[in-house]
Design an enzyme around this catalytic site. Sequence first.
Site, PDB file in Angstrom:
ATOM      1  N   GLY A 103      -9.039  26.637  57.206  1.00 54.86           N
ATOM      2  CA  GLY A 103      -9.707  27.090  55.986  1.00 54.86           C
ATOM      3  C   GLY A 103      -9.466  28.561  55.715  1.00 54.86           C
ATOM      4  CG  ASP A 104     -12.085  30.803  54.950  1.00 55.29           C
ATOM      5  OD1 ASP A 104     -12.517  30.328  53.886  1.00 55.29           O
ATOM      6  OD2 ASP A 104     -12.764  30.911  55.980  1.00 55.29           O
ATOM      7  CE  LYS A 127      -8.904  25.865  51.026  1.00 51.84           C
ATOM      8  NZ  LYS A 127      -9.048  26.752  52.217  1.00 51.84           N
ATOM      9  CB  ALA A 132     -15.163  25.275  49.492  1.00 45.22           C
ATOM     10  N   GLY A 133     -15.493  28.423  49.973  1.00 46.16           N
ATOM     11  CA  GLY A 133     -15.615  29.685  49.245  1.00 46.16           C
ATOM     12  C   GLY A 133     -14.213  30.098  48.872  1.00 46.16           C
ATOM     13  CG  HIS A 134     -11.783  27.829  47.234  1.00 46.89           C
ATOM     14  ND1 HIS A 134     -11.310  26.633  46.773  1.00 46.89           N
ATOM     15  CD2 HIS A 134     -12.032  27.619  48.560  1.00 46.89           C
ATOM     16  CE1 HIS A 134     -11.280  25.746  47.759  1.00 46.89           C
ATOM     17  NE2 HIS A 134     -11.734  26.321  48.858  1.00 46.89           N
ATOM     18  CD  GLN A 142     -14.215  22.266  53.466  1.00 42.02           C
ATOM     19  OE1 GLN A 142     -14.002  21.138  53.050  1.00 42.02           O
ATOM     20  NE2 GLN A 142     -14.989  23.095  52.799  1.00 42.02           N
ATOM     21  CB  THR A 200     -15.779  20.081  57.206  1.00 39.74           C
ATOM     22  OG1 THR A 200     -16.847  20.038  56.258  1.00 39.74           O
ATOM     23  CG2 THR A 200     -14.517  19.437  56.639  1.00 39.74           C
ATOM     24  NE  ARG A 225     -20.543  31.099  59.376  1.00 39.48           N
ATOM     25  CZ  ARG A 225     -20.326  29.833  59.698  1.00 39.48           C
ATOM     26  NH1 ARG A 225     -20.709  29.384  60.886  1.00 39.48           N
ATOM     27  NH2 ARG A 225     -19.730  29.005  58.872  1.00 39.48           N
ATOM     28  N   GLY A 265      -1.000  40.057  48.677  1.00 39.04           N
ATOM     29  CA  GLY A 265      -2.247  40.714  48.321  1.00 39.04           C
ATOM     30  C   GLY A 265      -3.125  39.735  47.572  1.00 39.04           C
TER      31      GLY A 265
HETATM   32  P1  GDP Z   1      -9.728  29.981  50.455  1.00 38.43           P
HETATM   33  O1  GDP Z   1     -11.017  29.457  50.958  1.00 38.43           O
HETATM   34  O2  GDP Z   1      -8.556  29.302  51.079  1.00 38.43           O
HETATM   35  O3  GDP Z   1      -9.634  29.999  48.949  1.00 38.43           O
HETATM   36  O4  GDP Z   1      -9.636  31.492  50.931  1.00 38.43           O
HETATM   37  P2  GDP Z   1     -10.825  32.595  50.860  1.00 38.43           P
HETATM   38  O5  GDP Z   1     -11.001  33.030  49.463  1.00 38.43           O
HETATM   39  O6  GDP Z   1     -12.022  32.114  51.597  1.00 38.43           O
HETATM   40  O7  GDP Z   1     -10.207  33.730  51.766  1.00 38.43           O
HETATM   41  C1  GDP Z   1      -8.976  34.324  51.475  1.00 38.43           C
HETATM   42  C2  GDP Z   1      -9.212  35.830  51.268  1.00 38.43           C
HETATM   43  O8  GDP Z   1      -7.994  36.511  51.306  1.00 38.43           O
HETATM   44  C3  GDP Z   1      -9.837  36.165  49.936  1.00 38.43           C
HETATM   45  O9  GDP Z   1     -10.619  37.309  50.075  1.00 38.43           O
HETATM   46  C4  GDP Z   1      -8.608  36.444  49.059  1.00 38.43           C
HETATM   47  O10 GDP Z   1      -8.896  37.327  47.979  1.00 38.43           O
HETATM   48  C5  GDP Z   1      -7.711  37.115  50.042  1.00 38.43           C
HETATM   49  N1  GDP Z   1      -6.266  36.923  49.854  1.00 38.43           N
HETATM   50  C6  GDP Z   1      -5.592  35.845  49.383  1.00 38.43           C
HETATM   51  N2  GDP Z   1      -4.256  36.027  49.479  1.00 38.43           N
HETATM   52  C7  GDP Z   1      -4.088  37.263  50.039  1.00 38.43           C
HETATM   53  C8  GDP Z   1      -2.960  38.013  50.438  1.00 38.43           C
HETATM   54  O11 GDP Z   1      -1.810  37.595  50.319  1.00 38.43           O
HETATM   55  N3  GDP Z   1      -3.178  39.250  51.001  1.00 38.43           N
HETATM   56  C9  GDP Z   1      -4.451  39.738  51.174  1.00 38.43           C
HETATM   57  N4  GDP Z   1      -4.577  40.923  51.739  1.00 38.43           N
HETATM   58  N5  GDP Z   1      -5.538  39.048  50.809  1.00 38.43           N
HETATM   59  C10 GDP Z   1      -5.357  37.824  50.268  1.00 38.43           C
HETATM   60  P1  IMO Z   2     -12.720  26.926  52.412  1.00 44.02           P
HETATM   61  O1  IMO Z   2     -12.558  25.850  51.370  1.00 44.02           O
HETATM   62  C1  IMO Z   2     -13.521  27.881  56.585  1.00 44.02           C
HETATM   63  C2  IMO Z   2     -16.308  25.241  58.718  1.00 44.02           C
HETATM   64  C3  IMO Z   2     -17.651  25.783  59.142  1.00 44.02           C
HETATM   65  C4  IMO Z   2     -17.878  24.989  60.417  1.00 44.02           C
HETATM   66  C5  IMO Z   2     -17.300  23.628  60.054  1.00 44.02           C
HETATM   67  C6  IMO Z   2     -18.310  22.599  59.607  1.00 44.02           C
HETATM   68  O2  IMO Z   2     -13.305  28.189  51.886  1.00 44.02           O
HETATM   69  O3  IMO Z   2     -11.471  27.124  53.195  1.00 44.02           O
HETATM   70  P2  IMO Z   2     -19.685  22.325  57.348  1.00 44.02           P
HETATM   71  O4  IMO Z   2     -20.664  23.242  56.671  1.00 44.02           O
HETATM   72  O5  IMO Z   2     -18.496  21.979  56.529  1.00 44.02           O
HETATM   73  O6  IMO Z   2     -20.352  21.116  57.925  1.00 44.02           O
HETATM   74  O7  IMO Z   2     -19.144  23.177  58.615  1.00 44.02           O
HETATM   75  O8  IMO Z   2     -16.353  23.861  59.020  1.00 44.02           O
HETATM   76  N1  IMO Z   2     -15.983  25.363  57.281  1.00 44.02           N
HETATM   77  C7  IMO Z   2     -15.098  26.229  56.783  1.00 44.02           C
HETATM   78  N2  IMO Z   2     -14.364  27.191  57.389  1.00 44.02           N
HETATM   79  N3  IMO Z   2     -13.377  27.654  55.271  1.00 44.02           N
HETATM   80  C8  IMO Z   2     -14.085  26.680  54.654  1.00 44.02           C
HETATM   81  O9  IMO Z   2     -13.877  26.329  53.367  1.00 44.02           O
HETATM   82  C9  IMO Z   2     -15.023  25.945  55.403  1.00 44.02           C
HETATM   83  N4  IMO Z   2     -15.881  24.954  55.120  1.00 44.02           N
HETATM   84  C10 IMO Z   2     -16.451  24.604  56.277  1.00 44.02           C
HETATM   85  O10 IMO Z   2     -17.599  27.175  59.376  1.00 44.02           O
HETATM   86  O11 IMO Z   2     -17.102  25.524  61.453  1.00 44.02           O
HETATM   87 MG    MG Z   3     -12.764  30.164  51.850  1.00 44.10          MG
END
Ligand code: GDP
Ligand code: IMO
Ligand code: MG
Length: 425
Positions: free
Chosen positions: A12-13, A16, A39-41, A221, A236, A300, A412
């Site tokens: 995850g993270d 996306k 999820a947090g996008h 995720q 998850t 976190r 970035g």
């Molecule tokens: P997601 O859950 O897959 O959508 O990803 P998140 O948003 O939770 O976490 C990705 C983080 O990295 C966010 O703060 C984005 O703004 C940032 N991000 C995405 N692509 C890049 C990159 O290429 N470089 C940097 N430095 N940050 C990025």
């Molecule tokens: P995005 O879409 C990263 C993790 C939680 C925990 C496990 C189970 O932003 O990539 P849950 O609340 O789903 O039952 O938790 O999955 N988890 C994530 N980790 N990115 C996410 O979403 C996540 N969604 C759940 O931290 O370990």
């Molecule tokens: Mg995320």
Amino acid sequence: MANLVIVGAQWGDEGKGKVVDLLTEKADLIIRFQGGNNAGHTLVIGDNKVVLHLIPSGILHKNKMCIIGSGVVLDPEILLGEIDALRLKGHDVTPDTVAISDRAHVIMPYHKVIDHARDAARIGTTGRGIGPAYEDKARRTGIRVIDLINPELLRKKIDAFWDERQEYITKILKAKAPDKDEIIEKHIILGERLKPFVTDASIMIDKAVKSGKSLLFEGAQGGNLDMDFGTYPYVTSSNTIAGAACTGSGIGPTMINKVLGICKAYTTRVGGGPFPTELTDELGERLRAFGGEYGATTGRPRRCGWLDLVALRHTVRLSSMSHLAITKLDVLSGLDTLKVATAYRSGDTVMESMPADLELYPEIEIAYDELPGWEENLSEIKKFEDLPANCKAYIAYIENKLGVKAAIISTGPKRDQTIIVEDLF
Ligand code: GDP
Ligand code: IMO
Ligand code: MG
């Protein structure tokens, strides 16, 4: 025209949200198919940062249809909050731009109580009620969106299992049960507000495909958090691999043309569970600081570590990825040497894919390749040729080892900090 599934390739993270926002320009429908507001996008447009938890990351573009598919578990209060916040910022959020599947399941207040009391500490969940809501769905005692928008049905369905739920929460979990009448009254109002958005999303998607429109499926995720193939039980409660785009939106596999795996240039994980390449030293701290690795949902600190080809091979295969997007390469600038895990070893056994047996993880040794790093700041680079030679070599190494081409390179968080190597639509 193409129909593309975007999934996380790690835990995850991976970025996306950024990639979905970027590719939305060429898509017509953007569909979330699993997960919920765990999820947090993150989308960064100019100086504005928007974090989306439920609404697809296409919402910042005009004239696109964003769909919350049947495979999602939906917290109505969070969704309405997200709609209100987007409207306040001037975005067009109406039934012409957002649709909710009538078959999606609803996260109820008691799911959140159970998640906090039972799963949060054990698994490190986000505490958003995701697991208990999917559990109710599989148990055939869940509340669906179609129930939420019908007061009589809602009352009947909540009543049916109330005593059992209350007893479980108070006697077994020793937690405080929420008030039934309050829940019913509140959810009737929430249902009324959501009603205009509710539809049979599968039919809407089918019609769109038949009229030549392009679909973009937005996974949440990552593959290693998949309920079946991830590091169970530290996963998850939904399928996060590409196949879930079909079951979670109501289309068949012949509709999918491409699968784009989003892969961070190193690895992060939030919550409990195995993380073989985790760095618990100052290098891990550096990745966290430079990469801003703090959860977009819970805040976190994310656990950080080297890129792991064993974990990636697993998800590339499970999702049959046709392309990769490699993100956050900029975060690695300034490191002399980059380590990449190529295999796990336990005794005489060498593993090139993730083992199912979690007992093995604490004792595995990791075989690493070492690649030379680069000094240059990547954030202003717009052309692939202009990337430092060692950065290009790192990308080529990943492509060769995984047998998948990188179509997108991200340097970035902003839209224009992206190098498109191959057009996907
Ligand atoms: P997601 O859950 O897959 O959508 O990803 P998140 O948003 O939770 O976490 C990705 C983080 O990295 C966010 O703060 C984005 O703004 C940032 N991000 C995405 N692509 C890049 C990159 O290429 N470089 C940097 N430095 N940050 C990025
Ligand atoms: P995005 O879409 C990263 C993790 C939680 C925990 C496990 C189970 O932003 O990539 P849950 O609340 O789903 O039952 O938790 O999955 N988890 C994530 N980790 N990115 C996410 O979403 C996540 N969604 C759940 O931290 O370990
Ligand atoms: Mg995320």
